[in-house]
Design a protein around this motif. Sequence first.
Motif, mmCIF file in Angstrom:
data_model
loop_
_atom_site.group_PDB
_atom_site.id
_atom_site.type_symbol
_atom_site.label_atom_id
_atom_site.label_comp_id
_atom_site.label_asym_id
_atom_site.label_seq_id
_atom_site.Cartn_x
_atom_site.Cartn_y
_atom_site.Cartn_z
ATOM 1 N N ASP A 121 79.995 22.199 95.896
ATOM 2 C CA ASP A 121 79.630 22.720 97.427
ATOM 3 C C ASP A 121 78.336 21.827 97.676
ATOM 4 O OD1 ASP A 121 81.971 23.520 97.818
ATOM 5 O OD2 ASP A 121 81.070 25.733 97.966
ATOM 6 N N ARG A 122 78.143 21.385 98.970
ATOM 7 C CA ARG A 122 76.786 20.608 99.088
ATOM 8 C C ARG A 122 76.226 21.285 100.436
ATOM 9 N NH1 ARG A 122 76.229 15.110 95.928
ATOM 10 N NH2 ARG A 122 74.190 15.566 96.230
ATOM 11 N N TYR A 123 75.185 21.005 100.709
ATOM 12 C CA TYR A 123 74.436 21.657 101.907
ATOM 13 C C TYR A 123 73.763 20.157 102.584
ATOM 14 C CZ TYR A 123 74.924 26.133 100.438
ATOM 15 O OH TYR A 123 75.634 27.298 100.016
ATOM 16 N N THR A 124 73.897 20.095 104.027
ATOM 17 C CA THR A 124 73.460 18.926 104.595
ATOM 18 C C THR A 124 72.167 19.618 105.751
ATOM 19 O OG1 THR A 124 75.666 17.811 104.609
ATOM 20 C CG2 THR A 124 73.926 17.118 106.331
ATOM 21 N N LEU A 125 71.178 18.999 105.615
ATOM 22 C CA LEU A 125 70.008 19.592 106.486
ATOM 23 C C LEU A 125 69.819 18.634 107.577
ATOM 24 C CD1 LEU A 125 67.733 20.548 103.589
ATOM 25 C CD2 LEU A 125 69.781 21.797 104.541
ATOM 26 N N LEU A 126 69.295 19.097 108.595
ATOM 27 C CA LEU A 126 68.782 18.172 109.863
ATOM 28 C C LEU A 126 67.322 18.573 109.625
ATOM 29 C CD1 LEU A 126 69.073 16.113 111.870
ATOM 30 C CD2 LEU A 126 69.360 18.083 113.671
ATOM 31 N N LEU A 127 66.525 17.570 109.135
ATOM 32 C CA LEU A 127 64.962 17.669 108.897
ATOM 33 C C LEU A 127 64.182 17.241 110.303
ATOM 34 C CD1 LEU A 127 64.163 16.570 105.263
ATOM 35 C CD2 LEU A 127 64.788 18.821 106.193
ATOM 36 N N SER A 128 63.153 17.956 110.535
ATOM 37 C CA SER A 128 62.335 17.533 111.725
ATOM 38 C C SER A 128 60.930 17.723 111.407
ATOM 39 C CB SER A 128 62.368 18.554 112.941
ATOM 40 O OG SER A 128 61.656 18.552 113.993
ATOM 41 N N ASP A 129 60.015 16.796 111.993
ATOM 42 C CA ASP A 129 58.629 16.735 111.671
ATOM 43 C C ASP A 129 57.806 17.037 113.258
ATOM 44 O OD1 ASP A 129 59.045 14.561 113.669
ATOM 45 O OD2 ASP A 129 58.032 13.123 112.240
ATOM 46 N N GLY A 130 58.728 17.568 114.205
ATOM 47 C CA GLY A 130 58.210 18.029 115.301
ATOM 48 C C GLY A 130 58.569 17.198 116.666
ATOM 49 N N LYS A 131 58.807 15.909 116.094
ATOM 50 C CA LYS A 131 58.942 14.782 117.100
ATOM 51 C C LYS A 131 60.337 14.292 116.945
ATOM 52 C CE LYS A 131 54.196 13.636 117.980
ATOM 53 N NZ LYS A 131 53.859 13.374 119.276
ATOM 54 N N HIS A 132 60.706 13.811 115.573
ATOM 55 C CA HIS A 132 61.936 13.410 115.484
ATOM 56 C C HIS A 132 62.807 14.207 114.377
ATOM 57 C CE1 HIS A 132 58.876 9.881 116.460
ATOM 58 N NE2 HIS A 132 59.959 10.102 117.373
ATOM 59 N N THR A 133 64.163 13.846 114.320
ATOM 60 C CA THR A 133 64.841 14.501 113.142
ATOM 61 C C THR A 133 65.784 13.344 112.310
ATOM 62 O OG1 THR A 133 66.694 14.488 114.794
ATOM 63 C CG2 THR A 133 65.087 16.441 114.632
ATOM 64 N N GLN A 134 66.138 13.759 111.225
ATOM 65 C CA GLN A 134 66.718 12.856 110.010
ATOM 66 C C GLN A 134 67.602 13.714 109.377
ATOM 67 O OE1 GLN A 134 66.916 9.366 109.046
ATOM 68 N NE2 GLN A 134 68.184 10.203 108.004
ATOM 69 N N LYS A 135 68.973 13.414 109.111
ATOM 70 C CA LYS A 135 69.664 14.223 108.445
ATOM 71 C C LYS A 135 69.586 13.992 106.722
ATOM 72 C CE LYS A 135 73.800 14.167 111.502
ATOM 73 N NZ LYS A 135 75.244 14.013 111.364
ATOM 74 N N GLU A 185 60.395 33.322 110.038
ATOM 75 C CA GLU A 185 59.661 34.487 110.825
ATOM 76 C C GLU A 185 58.360 34.055 110.958
ATOM 77 O OE1 GLU A 185 60.969 36.288 106.980
ATOM 78 O OE2 GLU A 185 61.943 35.064 108.696
ATOM 79 N N GLU A 186 57.815 33.244 109.651
ATOM 80 C CA GLU A 186 56.521 33.080 109.699
ATOM 81 C C GLU A 186 56.172 31.654 110.529
ATOM 82 O OE1 GLU A 186 54.749 33.124 105.474
ATOM 83 O OE2 GLU A 186 56.914 32.781 105.225
ATOM 84 N N MET A 187 57.136 30.675 110.800
ATOM 85 C CA MET A 187 57.037 29.400 111.643
ATOM 86 C C MET A 187 57.084 29.961 113.202
ATOM 87 S SD MET A 187 56.655 27.337 109.417
ATOM 88 C CE MET A 187 57.045 25.633 110.580
ATOM 89 N N GLY A 188 57.726 30.886 113.404
ATOM 90 C CA GLY A 188 57.775 31.245 114.814
ATOM 91 C C GLY A 188 58.800 30.580 115.519
ATOM 92 N N GLY A 189 59.606 30.025 115.069
ATOM 93 C CA GLY A 189 60.743 29.257 115.752
ATOM 94 C C GLY A 189 60.504 28.021 115.647
ATOM 95 N N LYS A 190 61.325 27.109 116.446
ATOM 96 C CA LYS A 190 61.587 25.652 116.309
ATOM 97 C C LYS A 190 60.377 24.962 116.666
ATOM 98 C CE LYS A 190 64.526 21.605 117.665
ATOM 99 N NZ LYS A 190 65.832 21.478 118.330
ATOM 100 N N ILE A 191 59.816 24.254 115.838
ATOM 101 C CA ILE A 191 58.328 23.430 116.446
ATOM 102 C C ILE A 191 58.497 22.151 116.936
ATOM 103 C CG2 ILE A 191 56.258 22.500 115.423
ATOM 104 C CD1 ILE A 191 56.624 25.474 115.076
#
Length: 354
Positions: A121-135, A185-191
């Motif tokens: 099994d594999r996990y796919t992520l959507l990463l963000s730097d707060g401005k853009h996203t990348q799979k 919970e430390e991040m306080g939600g989506k940036i």
Amino acid sequence: MTLHLFLFLFLLLPPTQPSSTPQKQTFPRRLRHFGRIRAIPARKYRITDPSGGWIRSLSLLRGGEALPPPSVEPPSVLSGGGVSLTVGGIYTLWKGDTKGRPVLQVVEMKKTTGPSGPSSDRYTLLLSDGKHTQKAMLAIDLNPLVEQRGLCELCAVKLVDYISNSVSGRRIVVINEMELLAAPEEMGGKIGNPVPVEEFAEKIKRDSESQITVHSPAALSPGPQDEEPQLVPIGRLSPYISKWRVMGKVTARTGIKHWGNARGAGKLFSANIIDQEGSEIRCTFFNEAVDKFFDLMEEGKSVEVGRGRLKPANKQYSSLKAEYEINLGSEAHIKPVDNLSIKGPRYEFKPIMG
């Protein structure tokens, strides 16, 4: 009486003239949201973003009145839970640069069922730097981060070892090692409100086309053109890596087998190679590749293998742990290399149920 006389004499004194030397204005050594600040001659201060991607100057009048702010607004602070995301980190990934260690947020996560059961099994992520996203996709070795250590959506992570490749015109990042920095919970939600990096790259391309007078394919593309095959450990091979090469020592080789059917005839042979991490994979050579590479794939020799096609391993004919096998034709790349020091195969021991 003495006090009244003192006050009277003080009032008779002439007013003090302001000093011709301007008073030194103080400025904090570090601005919380704008990185470091250092003094510059002519009473200017330069505020520099820690990532090096944004710089502006702030001039102070000698009278103490601040000049109007520049038209370019400073970037918003993209942080949460004491963790600051790497500004521009996603676009750097999209361009294929794998030298940095960007801090990003996981905004989405999906599980993909592997061809060989739960172990693949594999996990796919959507990463963000707060401005853009990348799979991105986790290497199978990192599955315990999700299943045991709590990696989930809205976590902050630092990429340590990763590969960025273009597959069928799409950028795919395969993560081989990363650190978990902060829980949701430390991040306080989506940036921020990030958008797909492809939209940003397309805008850059349009702007380039409108400004460049001599149009050339190399000039119009914001991303890398020709990518050299990356040296990848056998255990981390994946169809999402478009150009790869592996190094290993040949541990076994079959004889040449001939076959024929209604569609034609041909020949093949197989060889197993093991790399320095102890991962082993099967390579099968067909037709012209048999004549070209049979002698090179002699047992005990160290070789570099590339330009092959990955396919899911057929466990019916192979006892190796590898998830994939390599098929190679006449275009294959096989090169002898210096004798490699091999740890030996890795064994996975399981308890015997009584």
